[in-house]
Design a protein around this motif. Sequence first.
Motif, PDB file in Angstrom:
ATOM      1  N   VAL A  77       0.820  -1.328   0.030  1.00 11.19           N
ATOM      2  CA  VAL A  77       0.310   0.066   0.012  1.00 11.19           C
ATOM      3  C   VAL A  77       0.826   1.202   0.117  1.00 11.19           C
ATOM      4  CG1 VAL A  77      -1.976  -1.194   0.824  1.00 11.19           C
ATOM      5  CG2 VAL A  77      -0.254  -0.127   2.665  1.00 11.19           C
ATOM      6  N   HIS A  78       2.017   1.112  -0.512  1.00 10.08           N
ATOM      7  CA  HIS A  78       3.126   2.418  -0.394  1.00 10.08           C
ATOM      8  C   HIS A  78       2.468   3.414  -1.321  1.00 10.08           C
ATOM      9  CE1 HIS A  78       7.150   0.836   1.357  1.00 10.08           C
ATOM     10  NE2 HIS A  78       5.905   0.738   2.226  1.00 10.08           N
ATOM     11  N   GLY A  79       2.541   4.599  -1.436  1.00 14.21           N
ATOM     12  CA  GLY A  79       2.377   5.402  -2.321  1.00 14.21           C
ATOM     13  C   GLY A  79       0.851   5.983  -2.348  1.00 14.21           C
ATOM     14  N   LYS A  80      -0.003   5.455  -1.418  1.00 14.08           N
ATOM     15  CA  LYS A  80      -1.486   5.754  -1.593  1.00 14.08           C
ATOM     16  C   LYS A  80      -1.910   6.794  -0.381  1.00 14.08           C
ATOM     17  CE  LYS A  80      -2.700   1.157  -3.009  1.00 14.08           C
ATOM     18  NZ  LYS A  80      -2.578   1.414  -4.410  1.00 14.08           N
ATOM     19  N   GLY A  81      -1.104   7.489   0.237  1.00 13.01           N
ATOM     20  CA  GLY A  81      -1.036   8.578   1.226  1.00 13.01           C
ATOM     21  C   GLY A  81      -1.576   8.188   2.510  1.00 13.01           C
ATOM     22  N   PHE A  82      -1.608   6.802   2.819  1.00 11.30           N
ATOM     23  CA  PHE A  82      -1.799   6.385   4.044  1.00 11.30           C
ATOM     24  C   PHE A  82      -0.878   6.782   5.297  1.00 11.30           C
ATOM     25  CE2 PHE A  82      -4.031   2.814   1.809  1.00 11.30           C
ATOM     26  CZ  PHE A  82      -5.284   3.188   2.219  1.00 11.30           C
ATOM     27  N   GLY A  83       0.295   6.934   4.897  1.00 14.62           N
ATOM     28  CA  GLY A  83       1.573   7.639   5.822  1.00 14.62           C
ATOM     29  C   GLY A  83       1.240   9.033   6.189  1.00 14.62           C
ATOM     30  N   ARG A  84       0.709   9.686   5.329  1.00  7.94           N
ATOM     31  CA  ARG A  84       0.557  11.157   5.733  1.00  7.94           C
ATOM     32  C   ARG A  84      -0.683  11.196   6.532  1.00  7.94           C
ATOM     33  NH1 ARG A  84      -1.700  15.547   5.316  1.00  7.94           N
ATOM     34  NH2 ARG A  84      -0.518  17.896   4.982  1.00  7.94           N
ATOM     35  N   GLU A  85      -1.675  10.509   6.285  1.00  7.37           N
ATOM     36  CA  GLU A  85      -2.692  10.453   6.964  1.00  7.37           C
ATOM     37  C   GLU A  85      -2.676  10.096   8.319  1.00  7.37           C
ATOM     38  OE1 GLU A  85      -7.301   8.614   6.103  1.00  7.37           O
ATOM     39  OE2 GLU A  85      -5.947   9.133   4.412  1.00  7.37           O
ATOM     40  N   ALA A  86      -1.791   9.110   8.600  1.00  6.28           N
ATOM     41  CA  ALA A  86      -1.564   8.245   9.786  1.00  6.28           C
ATOM     42  C   ALA A  86      -0.751   9.289  10.732  1.00  6.28           C
ATOM     43  CB  ALA A  86      -0.957   7.020   9.882  1.00  6.28           C
ATOM     44  N   ILE A  87       0.069  10.200  10.137  1.00  4.61           N
ATOM     45  CA  ILE A  87       0.910  10.913  10.919  1.00  4.61           C
ATOM     46  C   ILE A  87       0.104  12.349  11.095  1.00  4.61           C
ATOM     47  CG2 ILE A  87       2.806  12.649  10.691  1.00  4.61           C
ATOM     48  CD1 ILE A  87       3.943   9.828  11.324  1.00  4.61           C
ATOM     49  N   GLY A  88      -0.857  12.587  10.353  1.00  3.00           N
ATOM     50  CA  GLY A  88      -1.672  13.767  10.573  1.00  3.00           C
ATOM     51  C   GLY A  88      -2.767  13.575  11.601  1.00  3.00           C
ATOM     52  N   LEU A  89      -3.076  11.979  11.840  1.00  7.78           N
ATOM     53  CA  LEU A  89      -3.885  11.740  13.057  1.00  7.78           C
ATOM     54  C   LEU A  89      -2.961  11.749  14.408  1.00  7.78           C
ATOM     55  CD1 LEU A  89      -6.007   8.892  11.660  1.00  7.78           C
ATOM     56  CD2 LEU A  89      -6.968  10.857  12.428  1.00  7.78           C
ATOM     57  N   LEU A  90      -1.917  11.382  14.274  1.00 10.68           N
ATOM     58  CA  LEU A  90      -0.932  11.331  15.356  1.00 10.68           C
ATOM     59  C   LEU A  90      -0.551  12.727  15.911  1.00 10.68           C
ATOM     60  CD1 LEU A  90       1.829   8.359  14.720  1.00 10.68           C
ATOM     61  CD2 LEU A  90      -0.188   8.383  16.206  1.00 10.68           C
ATOM     62  N   LYS A  91      -0.338  13.492  14.840  1.00 13.08           N
ATOM     63  CA  LYS A  91       0.305  14.827  15.400  1.00 13.08           C
ATOM     64  C   LYS A  91      -1.042  15.743  15.901  1.00 13.08           C
ATOM     65  CE  LYS A  91       1.557  19.373  13.150  1.00 13.08           C
ATOM     66  NZ  LYS A  91       0.789  20.020  14.282  1.00 13.08           N
ATOM     67  N   ASP A  92      -2.384  15.448  15.332  1.00  9.73           N
ATOM     68  CA  ASP A  92      -3.437  16.035  16.008  1.00  9.73           C
ATOM     69  C   ASP A  92      -3.748  15.509  17.340  1.00  9.73           C
ATOM     70  OD1 ASP A  92      -4.026  17.681  13.848  1.00  9.73           O
ATOM     71  OD2 ASP A  92      -5.499  16.261  13.136  1.00  9.73           O
ATOM     72  N   TRP A  93      -3.414  14.420  17.715  1.00  9.83           N
ATOM     73  CA  TRP A  93      -3.468  13.816  18.949  1.00  9.83           C
ATOM     74  C   TRP A  93      -2.592  14.368  20.112  1.00  9.83           C
ATOM     75  CZ3 TRP A  93      -0.210  11.017  22.314  1.00  9.83           C
ATOM     76  CH2 TRP A  93      -0.914  10.546  23.331  1.00  9.83           C
ATOM     77  N   VAL A  94      -1.212  14.395  19.426  1.00  7.19           N
ATOM     78  CA  VAL A  94      -0.290  15.052  20.400  1.00  7.19           C
ATOM     79  C   VAL A  94      -0.530  16.343  20.655  1.00  7.19           C
ATOM     80  CG1 VAL A  94       2.035  15.897  20.572  1.00  7.19           C
ATOM     81  CG2 VAL A  94       1.621  13.546  19.550  1.00  7.19           C
ATOM     82  N   ASP A  95      -1.077  17.189  19.747  1.00  8.56           N
ATOM     83  CA  ASP A  95      -1.372  18.897  19.930  1.00  8.56           C
ATOM     84  C   ASP A  95      -2.447  18.830  21.072  1.00  8.56           C
ATOM     85  OD1 ASP A  95       0.485  19.495  18.005  1.00  8.56           O
ATOM     86  OD2 ASP A  95      -1.092  19.834  16.372  1.00  8.56           O
ATOM     87  N   HIS A  96      -3.326  18.028  21.133  1.00  7.71           N
ATOM     88  CA  HIS A  96      -4.385  18.229  21.856  1.00  7.71           C
ATOM     89  C   HIS A  96      -4.467  16.937  23.499  1.00  7.71           C
ATOM     90  CE1 HIS A  96      -6.684  19.098  18.099  1.00  7.71           C
ATOM     91  NE2 HIS A  96      -7.279  19.712  18.999  1.00  7.71           N
TER      92      HIS A  96
END
Length: 174
Positions: free
Chosen positions: A103-122
């Motif tokens: 599943v490389h190249g399908k944007g899952f990595g960016r999506e997951a890191i975005g979720l983690l970043k939001d969790w850390v921020d909150h």
Amino acid sequence: MENLEKVNLESTRLILKPISLEYTEDVFREFTSEITTYMYPKRADNIGETEKVIKDMIQQRKNGNDLVLVMLKQETLEFLGICEVGAIDTDTPELGIWIKKAVHGKGFGREAIGLLKDWVDHNLESECLSYPVDKRNIPSRKIVESFEGKVFREFQRINKSGNLLNEFEYRIYK
């Protein structure tokens, strides 16, 4: 900070939930030598090693040090990989991720890191996030750079497979 055992993050395409032994076979199968090329850990020699690593991840979560989550595809619950926030008890938590080759190249990595970043921020009081990555790992560098990550330092280290990593430590500031 919320109870790490209960962290469950979702997006349109992903579910991130705490790693458990239920995913031992998935991790052993997908955490290949190719996946670990630019990473510090190495592929497990046997499934028992994978189980031991996962047990350690669970203990680190219970200790409040690290939050390791499995990434699942929302609609099918297909195992996609692992992401984490390490060193959550510090001023500079560390993000990390690996995704299975299929599943490389399908944007899952960016999506997951975005979720983690939001969790850390909150949920965490931190100065910034750290994201170490080998210079040659362009897809992973693109992920962190999409969150305005800036190179904080460069360093070298030998990974567990005996290979030299030439790493950038990116920092993502609030």
